[in-house]
Design a protein around this motif. Structure first.
Motif, PDB file in Angstrom:
ATOM      1  N   GLU A  96      44.862  47.734  32.891  1.00  0.00           N
ATOM      2  CA  GLU A  96      45.437  47.370  34.501  1.00  0.00           C
ATOM      3  C   GLU A  96      46.040  48.844  34.879  1.00  0.00           C
ATOM      4  O   GLU A  96      45.528  49.223  36.256  1.00  0.00           O
ATOM      5  CB  GLU A  96      46.528  46.279  34.670  1.00  0.00           C
ATOM      6  N   SER A  97      46.958  49.464  34.447  1.00  0.00           N
ATOM      7  CA  SER A  97      47.409  50.498  35.125  1.00  0.00           C
ATOM      8  C   SER A  97      46.566  51.622  35.176  1.00  0.00           C
ATOM      9  O   SER A  97      46.393  52.255  36.395  1.00  0.00           O
ATOM     10  CB  SER A  97      48.507  51.281  34.062  1.00  0.00           C
ATOM     11  N   ALA A  98      45.688  51.907  34.221  1.00  0.00           N
ATOM     12  CA  ALA A  98      44.368  52.826  34.818  1.00  0.00           C
ATOM     13  C   ALA A  98      43.509  52.430  35.711  1.00  0.00           C
ATOM     14  O   ALA A  98      42.866  53.052  36.852  1.00  0.00           O
ATOM     15  CB  ALA A  98      43.714  53.207  33.373  1.00  0.00           C
ATOM     16  N   TYR A  99      43.311  50.975  35.857  1.00  0.00           N
ATOM     17  CA  TYR A  99      42.451  50.504  36.790  1.00  0.00           C
ATOM     18  C   TYR A  99      43.046  50.808  38.152  1.00  0.00           C
ATOM     19  O   TYR A  99      42.275  51.033  39.036  1.00  0.00           O
ATOM     20  CB  TYR A  99      42.349  48.919  36.444  1.00  0.00           C
ATOM     21  N   GLN A 100      44.280  50.435  38.635  1.00  0.00           N
ATOM     22  CA  GLN A 100      44.835  50.969  39.559  1.00  0.00           C
ATOM     23  C   GLN A 100      44.833  52.238  40.159  1.00  0.00           C
ATOM     24  O   GLN A 100      44.548  52.496  41.304  1.00  0.00           O
ATOM     25  CB  GLN A 100      46.139  50.243  39.563  1.00  0.00           C
ATOM     26  N   VAL A 208      42.214  59.158  32.712  1.00  0.00           N
ATOM     27  CA  VAL A 208      43.137  57.791  32.144  1.00  0.00           C
ATOM     28  C   VAL A 208      42.479  57.082  31.276  1.00  0.00           C
ATOM     29  O   VAL A 208      41.180  57.065  31.312  1.00  0.00           O
ATOM     30  CB  VAL A 208      43.595  57.184  33.577  1.00  0.00           C
ATOM     31  N   ASN A 209      42.905  56.373  30.354  1.00  0.00           N
ATOM     32  CA  ASN A 209      42.213  55.447  29.225  1.00  0.00           C
ATOM     33  C   ASN A 209      42.087  54.059  30.020  1.00  0.00           C
ATOM     34  O   ASN A 209      42.670  53.167  29.606  1.00  0.00           O
ATOM     35  CB  ASN A 209      43.050  55.439  27.941  1.00  0.00           C
ATOM     36  N   PHE A 210      40.939  53.754  30.760  1.00  0.00           N
ATOM     37  CA  PHE A 210      40.613  52.771  31.571  1.00  0.00           C
ATOM     38  C   PHE A 210      39.879  51.672  30.739  1.00  0.00           C
ATOM     39  O   PHE A 210      40.296  50.791  30.583  1.00  0.00           O
ATOM     40  CB  PHE A 210      39.650  53.248  32.640  1.00  0.00           C
ATOM     41  N   TYR A 211      38.740  52.204  30.209  1.00  0.00           N
ATOM     42  CA  TYR A 211      37.995  50.889  29.557  1.00  0.00           C
ATOM     43  C   TYR A 211      38.105  50.808  28.071  1.00  0.00           C
ATOM     44  O   TYR A 211      38.092  52.000  27.267  1.00  0.00           O
ATOM     45  CB  TYR A 211      36.281  51.680  29.509  1.00  0.00           C
ATOM     46  N   ARG A 212      38.306  49.848  27.790  1.00  0.00           N
ATOM     47  CA  ARG A 212      38.447  49.523  26.195  1.00  0.00           C
ATOM     48  C   ARG A 212      37.143  48.817  25.630  1.00  0.00           C
ATOM     49  O   ARG A 212      36.729  47.579  25.833  1.00  0.00           O
ATOM     50  CB  ARG A 212      39.518  48.495  26.005  1.00  0.00           C
ATOM     51  N   TYR A 213      36.820  49.552  24.556  1.00  0.00           N
ATOM     52  CA  TYR A 213      35.285  49.261  24.110  1.00  0.00           C
ATOM     53  C   TYR A 213      35.659  48.867  22.599  1.00  0.00           C
ATOM     54  O   TYR A 213      35.768  49.360  21.888  1.00  0.00           O
ATOM     55  CB  TYR A 213      34.574  50.665  23.880  1.00  0.00           C
TER      56      TYR A 213
END
Length: 341
Positions: A96-100, A208-213
Motif C-alpha cells: 500500500e505505501s508504495a502504491y500511494q 519503491v517495492n511495489f509489486y509482490r510476486y
C-alpha cells in the motif's frame, strides 16, 4: 477518466484472489480494477461480481470464455478507461505505501508538460518457505525519480530485465502499438514487456517495492517441470519475440540502447528455452533446440551470430562435460531470473 486501470487475469482463483483485490482497493477512486474471469470453473466469477456490487465505481467484472493469460490481458486492455494500465496476477498483491507513491507520481506526470509512456518500479519475490525475499531493483541501470529516455539507460545485469511486475504503461500507447497477446499460450508476459518498447520514448523509475510476486504455488507456470512440459509454448513465445525484433529492425536500430536491451532480453529467453530443452534429457527436445537455433540463423544471420557466440549462447551449445558445466552456470542465471521451483 480514471488515472490507472489494473487488469487482474483470473482463472480458478477463488483461494487467493481476495488478497490481490483488497490490496488494489487501497488505491481508491483514482483506480479502475478490471477483474477478468477467464472462464473459471470455480467461484472466481461470483467473487468478481461480489466486488463489483460492493465497489461499483472502482471494480468491473469481465466474464469471458477461457483463452489463457494473454487473452485475459487483452480483454482488460480493451475495456480499460484509465490513462495508465497495469496487470496484476490474481495470486500476487501490492504494497500500500508504495502504491500511494506510484499513484502520486502518475498524478504529477499527468499534470506535467511531458507525456510519460512507461513507469517502472521494483518487485519482490514472495517465495514460499523463504524468510528473506529477493527484491528486483533497477537503480544501477535507470535514473531515479526523473523522466528519462533510452539514451540515459545504463547497463542491466545479466538475467535482470523489466518484467510485467515492474511496469505501468500509458494505455493509449499499448492500444496504438497494436499489442495483442496470443491466446491459449503461457509466458506471454514476455511479449507484454517487449513489443511496446520501440514505441516508448519517455520513462520514469520509482525506487519503491511495489509489486509482490508470489512464487511457490503448486502447478505455477514458472515451476521448472511445468515449464519443460510446456516447452512448445516457451519456444513459440521465443520465436514471436525474434520475429518482432526482426520486423522492427529499422525502427529499433535508431536507438542503440533500446536495441541492445531488446537483443539482450531475447538472448535470455533463448537461453531459457535452450536450457529447458537440455534439462528435459530427451532426444526429441535436443532436436528442438537445434531447430530453434537454426530458425534464428535463417531469420537474421547477424542477430544469430550475436546470440550464438555470446557468452550465454556459447554456453548452451558446448559439447562434453565442460560444456555441460558451463550450461549449469547459465541455468543458475535463469533460475535467478525466473525463480524456478
Amino acid at each position: 477518466m480514471k488515472l490507472l486501470s489494473i487488469a487482474i487475469p483470473s482463472y480458478n482463483s477463488e483461494a487467493y484472489m481476495r488478497k490481490c483485490i483488497d490490496s488494489l482497493l487501497t488505491g481508491g477512486n483514482d483506480v479502475e480494477i478490471l477483474i477478468v474471469d477467464d472462464g473459471s470453473k470455480d467461484s472466481t466469477g461470483a467473487i468478481a461480481d461480489e466486488y463489483q456490487t460492493k465497489f461499483p465505481n472502482i471494480v468491473k467484472a469481465i466474464h469471458k470464455e477461457n483463452g489463457g493469460h494473454g487473452s485475459a490481458v487483452n480483454a482488460g486492455l480493451e475495456q480499460a478507461s484509465g490513462l495508465y494500465f497495469k496487470v496484476v496476477d490474481s495470486d500476487d498483491w501490492v504494497k500500500e505505501s508504495a502504491y500511494q507513491k506510484i499513484l502520486a507520481t502518475l498524478r504529477e506526470m499527468v499534470a506535467g508538460d511531458t507525456t510519460l509512456d512507461m513507469l517502472i518500479s521494483n518487485f519482490v519475490y514472495e517465495k514460499e518457505g523463504e524468510k528473506k525475499n529477493k527484491v528486483m531493483r533497477y537503480h544501477h541501470a535507470l535514473p531515479v525519480d526523473k523522466i528519462f529516455t533510452w539514451d540515459e539507460v545504463k547497463h542491466f545485469h545479466k538475467g535482470q530485465y523489466i518484467l510485467m511486475h515492474s511496469v505501468i504503461f500509458r494505455t493509449r500507447l499499448l492500444k496504438e502499438c497494436g499489442l495483442k497477446l496470443p491466446e491459449h499460450t503461457f509466458y506471454v508476459d514476455n511479449l507484454f514487456v517487449f513489443e511496446p518498447l520501440p514505441f516508448v520514448k519517455t520513462m520514469y523509475y520509482l525506487d519503491v517495492n511495489f509489486y509482490r510476486y508470489y512464487i511457490g504455488r503448486e502447478g505455477q507456470s514458472v515451476n521448472e517441470q511445468v515449464m519443460i512440459s510446456r516447452i512448445d509454448q516457451q519456444i513459440k513465445v521465443n520465436k514471436i519475440m525474434l520475429d518482432y525484433l526482426v520486423e522492427k529492425k529499422a525502427q529499433v536500430s535508431k536507438k542503440r540502447k533500446l536495441r541492445n536491451y531488446m537483443v539482450n532480453y531475447l538472448e535470455i529467453i533463448t537461453v531459457i528455452s535452450s536450457i529447458l530443452l537440455i534439462r528435459s534429457g530427451t532426444e526429441e527436445n535436443l532436436e528442438k533446440k537445434k531447430e530453434l537455433w537454426e530458425y534464428i540463423k535463417q531469420k537474421d544471420y547477424l542477430l544469430y551470430l550475436r546470440l550464438r557466440y555470446g557468452i550465454m549462447g556459447n554456453s548452451m551449445n558446448l559439447p562434453g562435460k565442460g560444456g555441460r558445466k558451463i550450461s549449469v552456470e547459465a541455468y543458475k542465471i535463469c533460475q535467478r531470473f525466473f525463480k524456478f521451483n
